[in-house]
Design a protein around this motif. Structure first.
Motif, short mmCIF file in Angstrom:
data_model
loop_
_atom_site.label_atom_id
_atom_site.label_comp_id
_atom_site.label_asym_id
_atom_site.label_seq_id
_atom_site.Cartn_x
_atom_site.Cartn_y
_atom_site.Cartn_z
N ARG A 120 30.31 73.69 82.40
CA ARG A 120 30.53 72.39 81.77
C ARG A 120 29.46 71.43 82.26
O ARG A 120 29.05 71.46 83.43
CB ARG A 120 31.92 71.84 82.10
CG ARG A 120 33.04 72.79 81.76
CD ARG A 120 34.40 72.19 81.95
NE ARG A 120 34.73 71.20 80.95
CZ ARG A 120 35.97 70.96 80.52
NH1 ARG A 120 36.98 71.66 81.01
NH2 ARG A 120 36.20 70.04 79.62
N ARG A 178 32.94 64.18 82.37
CA ARG A 178 34.26 64.61 81.88
C ARG A 178 35.03 63.39 81.36
O ARG A 178 35.14 62.38 82.05
CB ARG A 178 35.06 65.27 82.99
CG ARG A 178 34.41 66.51 83.56
CD ARG A 178 34.62 67.70 82.67
NE ARG A 178 34.13 68.91 83.30
CZ ARG A 178 34.90 69.73 84.06
NH1 ARG A 178 36.17 69.42 84.26
NH2 ARG A 178 34.39 70.81 84.59
N LEU A 232 39.66 63.80 75.90
CA LEU A 232 39.34 63.97 74.48
C LEU A 232 40.51 63.51 73.62
O LEU A 232 41.68 63.59 74.03
CB LEU A 232 39.05 65.45 74.18
CG LEU A 232 37.86 66.07 74.91
CD1 LEU A 232 37.77 67.55 74.59
CD2 LEU A 232 36.57 65.38 74.54
N HIS A 283 29.59 67.61 77.32
CA HIS A 283 30.08 66.30 76.91
C HIS A 283 28.88 65.37 76.76
O HIS A 283 28.16 65.10 77.73
CB HIS A 283 31.04 65.72 77.95
CG HIS A 283 32.30 66.51 78.11
ND1 HIS A 283 33.49 66.16 77.54
CD2 HIS A 283 32.54 67.67 78.80
CE1 HIS A 283 34.42 67.03 77.85
NE2 HIS A 283 33.88 67.97 78.61
N LEU A 308 30.89 66.40 71.32
CA LEU A 308 31.24 67.48 72.22
C LEU A 308 30.60 68.75 71.68
O LEU A 308 30.84 69.12 70.52
CB LEU A 308 32.76 67.64 72.31
CG LEU A 308 33.26 68.81 73.18
CD1 LEU A 308 33.00 68.51 74.65
CD2 LEU A 308 34.75 69.05 72.94
N THR A 366 34.27 58.25 74.83
CA THR A 366 33.17 58.81 75.59
C THR A 366 32.51 57.78 76.51
O THR A 366 31.50 58.03 77.11
CB THR A 366 32.10 59.35 74.63
OG1 THR A 366 31.65 58.27 73.80
CG2 THR A 366 32.65 60.43 73.75
#
Length: 401
Positions: free
Chosen positions: A295, A299, A302, A336, A341, A400
């Motif tokens: 990832r 973070r 979502l 991200h 995404l 975001t």
């Protein structure tokens, strides 16, 4: 016709529409009511029009003959409007009083225009007016009442205004009825689209749940059968994995069915998301697939729809690796970014059975999920022989930041 405009409340000045079924479908009540009002009004008008013939029995018969066709005004509007115009002209030629008799032709014209026969209504009303001009200004000396003189031309202006008002009101009602019909059709089409979308959503959920779980069960069942005699302990492990996978699948299927039975209620369990990715990795490992997850980016939480879509896309991509790829390893990359995404699932191939191109239901379901959020899916064979699924899902800015 399947419907008729009959007397009653809620349908404007002349009643409401109801299904025609034998005699009950004919507008008897409204016709009788109109006839009674015209009879009473004509009797009152006769007392205030000294220059016209007295309303005798023959005059009342003519009024009844003009009103009677209105019973069929919604089944045979064209013959009715011309019949009413002809009898009305005969009534006027006999020298009987003006007044409520014109209500009959107004009702007939209204019914004809509302049902789309505007030309017939215009012709009938125009012929009646032309006939009245002929009677009132040229043939008056040959018709009753005796000694009658020509009618003043000034009265033709109100008559023309009455005709225009009748046609305008009829056109207005016709247009409103068309708008209502279009609104009902649009609403029905929207309901069908919502039902289709809900059906596709449920189909996608069931496919994603069952395809993944059954793939794991199928692999472990094969392992269990192969090792049943030679390695009972490993066979027991495979059966344990089958039990866990089937239990999870049953739980998710029950959740989908609960939303189907009670669409207005909140689900009893939260929808899966990327937070359950470790479970997905464990299930893939139980099927013999090693999954490496990386990832990148900050973070963030979502939105529920994007979280569910991301989880299902990864799930379906791993299921396709288990079912269609000879590779026993897969890589999942989650990035991200600002307003998006990125998901990427790779395996090194090669394909072993059913072709994993873009024609399967699984890939079609992934594309539908991404498209529903305004995103995209790219799936295909890499130049080195592996297979890649790359999804881009847009995210609202507030999610975001």
């Amino acid at each position: 016709m399947d419907e008729a405009w009959t007397g009653g409340s809620g349908g404007g000045p002349f009643g409401r529409w109801e299904r025609a079924g034998g005699g009950r479908g004919l507008p008897w009540r409204s016709t009788v009511l109109i006839a009674v009002l015209v009879m009473a009004g004509s009797g009152f008008a006769a007392r205030n029009q000294a220059g016209r013939e007295e309303l005798d029995a023959w005059g009342r018969v003519l009024l009844l003959l003009a009103a009677a066709p209105l019973v069929l005004r919604h089944r045979r509007p064209v013959p009715v409007v011309f019949a009413v115009a002809a009898v009305t002209l005969g009534y006027l030629a006999a020298g009987y009083p003006y007044g409520p008799v014109f209500v009959l032709i107004a009702v007939a014209c209204f019914a004809a225009v509302v049902q789309g026969h505007r030309t017939a209504a215009w012709w009938a009303l125009g012929l009646l007016w032309a006939g009245h001009l002929l009677l009132a200004h040229w043939l008056y000396s040959r018709l009753p009442p005796p000694g009658d003189g020509p009618a003043p031309w000034g009265q033709e202006l109100p008559a023309a205004a009455f005709a225009v008002a009748v046609l305008a009101a009829s056109e207005l009602v016709r247009v409103r009825r068309q708008q209502w019909a279009q609104h009902r059709a649009d609403r029905a089409a929207a309901e069908r689209r919502r039902a289709d979308q809900e059906r596709l959503r449920i189909a996608r959920e069931l496919h994603d749940v069952l395809a993944h779980s059954i793939s794991v069960i199928n692999v472990q069942a094969g392992v269990g059968l192969a090792l049943l005699d030679s390695d009972p302990e490993q066979a027991r492990t495979a059966l344990t994995t089958i039990k866990a996978a089937s239990k999870e699948a049953l739980g998710e299927v029950r959740q989908v069915l609960d939303t189907l039975r009670a669409p207005g209620e909140a689900p009893r369990t939260p929808a899966p998301g990327l937070g359950r990715l470790p479970e997905l990795v464990d299930q893939a490992a139980a099927a013999g697939l090693t999954v490496a997850v990386t990832r990148s980016g900050p973070r963030t939480d979502l939105p529920p729809g994007a979280d569910l879509a991301a989880f299902r896309i990864v799930q379906e991509a791993l299921t396709n690796v288990v079912r269609h790829s000879g590779s026993r390893t897969a890589r999942v990359e989650i990035a991200h970014g600002p307003g998006r995404l990125d998901l990427r699932v790779d395996d090194d191939g090669p394909a072993t059975g059913t072709e994993a191109g873009g024609s399967g239901n699984g890939l079609a379901g992934m594309r539908e999920r991404a498209a529903a959020l305004g995103g995209t899916i790219e799936a295909g064979v890499r130049p080195d022989g592996g297979f890649r699924v790359h999804a881009v899902l847009p995210l609202p800015p507030e999610e975001t930041s």
